[in-house]
Design a protein around this motif. Structure first.
Motif, PDB file in Angstrom:
ATOM      1  N   ALA A  60       0.790  -1.260  -0.052  1.00  0.00           N
ATOM      2  CA  ALA A  60       0.012   0.054   0.095  1.00  0.00           C
ATOM      3  C   ALA A  60       0.881   1.313  -0.116  1.00  0.00           C
ATOM      4  N   THR A  61       2.038   1.257   0.625  1.00  0.00           N
ATOM      5  CA  THR A  61       2.940   2.132   0.705  1.00  0.00           C
ATOM      6  C   THR A  61       3.627   2.554  -0.548  1.00  0.00           C
ATOM      7  N   VAL A  62       3.744   1.361  -1.350  1.00  0.00           N
ATOM      8  CA  VAL A  62       4.491   1.482  -2.754  1.00  0.00           C
ATOM      9  C   VAL A  62       3.415   2.184  -3.721  1.00  0.00           C
ATOM     10  N   PHE A  63       2.239   1.752  -3.285  1.00  0.00           N
ATOM     11  CA  PHE A  63       1.172   2.076  -4.430  1.00  0.00           C
ATOM     12  C   PHE A  63       1.036   3.570  -4.084  1.00  0.00           C
ATOM     13  N   PHE A  64       0.993   4.077  -2.889  1.00  0.00           N
ATOM     14  CA  PHE A  64       0.809   5.593  -2.548  1.00  0.00           C
ATOM     15  C   PHE A  64       1.943   6.338  -3.165  1.00  0.00           C
ATOM     16  N   ILE A  65       3.190   5.771  -2.875  1.00  0.00           N
ATOM     17  CA  ILE A  65       4.418   6.731  -3.498  1.00  0.00           C
ATOM     18  C   ILE A  65       4.227   6.636  -4.921  1.00  0.00           C
ATOM     19  N   THR A  66       4.018   5.524  -5.743  1.00  0.00           N
ATOM     20  CA  THR A  66       3.883   5.530  -7.337  1.00  0.00           C
ATOM     21  C   THR A  66       2.835   6.390  -7.451  1.00  0.00           C
ATOM     22  N   SER A  67       1.752   6.611  -6.682  1.00  0.00           N
ATOM     23  CA  SER A  67       0.704   7.639  -7.143  1.00  0.00           C
ATOM     24  C   SER A  67       1.153   8.736  -7.108  1.00  0.00           C
ATOM     25  N   LEU A  68       1.702   9.357  -6.080  1.00  0.00           N
ATOM     26  CA  LEU A  68       2.149  10.740  -5.915  1.00  0.00           C
ATOM     27  C   LEU A  68       3.117  10.948  -7.001  1.00  0.00           C
ATOM     28  N   THR A  69       4.073   9.932  -7.443  1.00  0.00           N
ATOM     29  CA  THR A  69       4.899  10.071  -8.573  1.00  0.00           C
ATOM     30  C   THR A  69       4.431  10.330  -9.939  1.00  0.00           C
ATOM     31  N   LEU A  70       3.460   9.664 -10.265  1.00  0.00           N
ATOM     32  CA  LEU A  70       2.662   9.918 -11.587  1.00  0.00           C
ATOM     33  C   LEU A  70       1.834  11.081 -11.522  1.00  0.00           C
ATOM     34  N   ALA A  71       1.325  11.578 -10.464  1.00  0.00           N
ATOM     35  CA  ALA A  71       0.742  12.893 -10.374  1.00  0.00           C
ATOM     36  C   ALA A  71       1.943  13.866 -10.604  1.00  0.00           C
ATOM     37  N   TYR A  72       3.144  13.789 -10.092  1.00  0.00           N
ATOM     38  CA  TYR A  72       4.089  14.784 -10.316  1.00  0.00           C
ATOM     39  C   TYR A  72       4.660  14.678 -11.871  1.00  0.00           C
ATOM     40  N   PHE A  73       4.647  13.476 -12.273  1.00  0.00           N
ATOM     41  CA  PHE A  73       4.896  13.479 -13.827  1.00  0.00           C
ATOM     42  C   PHE A  73       3.905  14.003 -14.443  1.00  0.00           C
ATOM     43  N   SER A  74       2.825  13.842 -14.288  1.00  0.00           N
ATOM     44  CA  SER A  74       1.648  14.366 -15.135  1.00  0.00           C
ATOM     45  C   SER A  74       1.668  15.789 -14.854  1.00  0.00           C
ATOM     46  N   GLY A  75       1.951  16.458 -13.824  1.00  0.00           N
ATOM     47  CA  GLY A  75       2.166  17.857 -13.629  1.00  0.00           C
ATOM     48  C   GLY A  75       3.266  18.825 -14.395  1.00  0.00           C
ATOM     49  N   THR A  76       4.027  18.100 -14.560  1.00  0.00           N
ATOM     50  CA  THR A  76       5.439  18.579 -14.924  1.00  0.00           C
ATOM     51  C   THR A  76       5.625  18.291 -16.581  1.00  0.00           C
ATOM     52  N   LYS A  77       4.581  17.662 -17.097  1.00  0.00           N
ATOM     53  CA  LYS A  77       4.727  17.238 -18.433  1.00  0.00           C
ATOM     54  C   LYS A  77       4.666  18.735 -19.379  1.00  0.00           C
ATOM     55  N   THR A  78       5.782  18.488 -20.375  1.00  0.00           N
ATOM     56  CA  THR A  78       5.589  19.879 -21.081  1.00  0.00           C
ATOM     57  C   THR A  78       4.600  19.815 -22.129  1.00  0.00           C
ATOM     58  N   LYS A  79       4.009  20.791 -22.439  1.00  0.00           N
ATOM     59  CA  LYS A  79       2.851  20.751 -23.675  1.00  0.00           C
ATOM     60  C   LYS A  79       3.283  20.903 -24.808  1.00  0.00           C
ATOM     61  N   SER A  80       3.226  20.261 -25.467  1.00  0.00           N
ATOM     62  CA  SER A  80       3.995  20.444 -27.237  1.00  0.00           C
ATOM     63  C   SER A  80       2.667  20.816 -28.050  1.00  0.00           C
ATOM     64  N   ALA A  81       3.132  21.494 -28.837  1.00  0.00           N
ATOM     65  CA  ALA A  81       1.957  22.086 -29.807  1.00  0.00           C
ATOM     66  C   ALA A  81       1.444  20.854 -30.865  1.00  0.00           C
ATOM     67  N   GLY A  82       0.298  20.674 -30.686  1.00  0.00           N
ATOM     68  CA  GLY A  82      -0.325  19.839 -31.458  1.00  0.00           C
ATOM     69  C   GLY A  82      -0.371  20.101 -33.026  1.00  0.00           C
ATOM     70  N   LEU A  83      -0.791  19.081 -33.794  1.00  0.00           N
ATOM     71  CA  LEU A  83      -0.647  19.219 -35.272  1.00  0.00           C
ATOM     72  C   LEU A  83      -1.403  20.407 -35.865  1.00  0.00           C
ATOM     73  N   MET A  84      -2.522  20.744 -35.329  1.00  0.00           N
ATOM     74  CA  MET A  84      -3.233  21.920 -35.492  1.00  0.00           C
ATOM     75  C   MET A  84      -2.699  23.314 -35.325  1.00  0.00           C
ATOM     76  N   GLU A  85      -2.095  23.361 -34.007  1.00  0.00           N
ATOM     77  CA  GLU A  85      -1.146  24.396 -33.580  1.00  0.00           C
ATOM     78  C   GLU A  85      -0.131  24.885 -34.277  1.00  0.00           C
ATOM     79  N   SER A  86       0.829  23.755 -34.804  1.00  0.00           N
ATOM     80  CA  SER A  86       1.767  23.997 -35.502  1.00  0.00           C
ATOM     81  C   SER A  86       1.453  24.454 -37.163  1.00  0.00           C
ATOM     82  N   GLN A  87       0.346  24.063 -37.439  1.00  0.00           N
ATOM     83  CA  GLN A  87       0.081  24.275 -38.783  1.00  0.00           C
ATOM     84  C   GLN A  87      -0.992  25.703 -39.309  1.00  0.00           C
ATOM     85  N   LYS A  88      -1.028  26.522 -38.106  1.00  0.00           N
ATOM     86  CA  LYS A  88      -2.059  27.822 -38.226  1.00  0.00           C
ATOM     87  C   LYS A  88      -1.363  28.618 -39.449  1.00  0.00           C
TER      88      LYS A  88
END
Length: 115
Positions: A60-88
């Motif tokens: 359960a502790t491992v599950f909790f730590i991995t949950s927090l780690t995945l939340a951190y990865f989700s929050g710090t992910k760089t947002k790349s321009a999509g196909l429509m954004e780059s072709q404006k």
């Protein structure tokens, strides 16, 4: 790195579910006292409860730590321009189209059409 954390997360989740299902509830102690076979288990009469409880707590502790780690990865992910954004493309300004009446005739020629 994120893929490794995802794999550990899923394995920990499945293991916690399995360990919780293997444990006896508090009401099962009375049945074990009258010889329901718990004393002949692999870990002894009380050893299995301690082992399963500790393993569940650790996973359960491992599950909790991995949950927090995945939340951190989700929050710090760089947002790349999509196909429509780059072709404006910037379109040239155009004159607004003449309004059309319900008959489909432009308003400038609608004067000639009787009501």
């Amino acid at each position: 790195m994120e893929t490794v954390v995802w794999i550990i997360h899923v394995l920990a989740a499945l293991s916690v579910v399995g360990l919780v299902l293997m444990q006896h509830g508090k009401g099962a102690d009375m049945g074990a006292a009258f010889g329901s076979g718990a004393s002949g288990s692999l870990f002894g009469s009380s050893g299995s409860a301690n082992f399963l409880s500790r393993a569940t707590g650790i996973l359960a502790t491992v599950f909790f730590i991995t949950s927090l780690t995945l939340a951190y990865f989700s929050g710090t992910k760089t947002k790349s321009a999509g196909l429509m954004e780059s072709q404006k493309q910037v379109l040239p300004a155009t004159q607004p189209a003449a309004p059309v009446n319900p008959l489909g005739v432009p308003a400038s020629k609608a004067k000639d059409v009787p009501n």
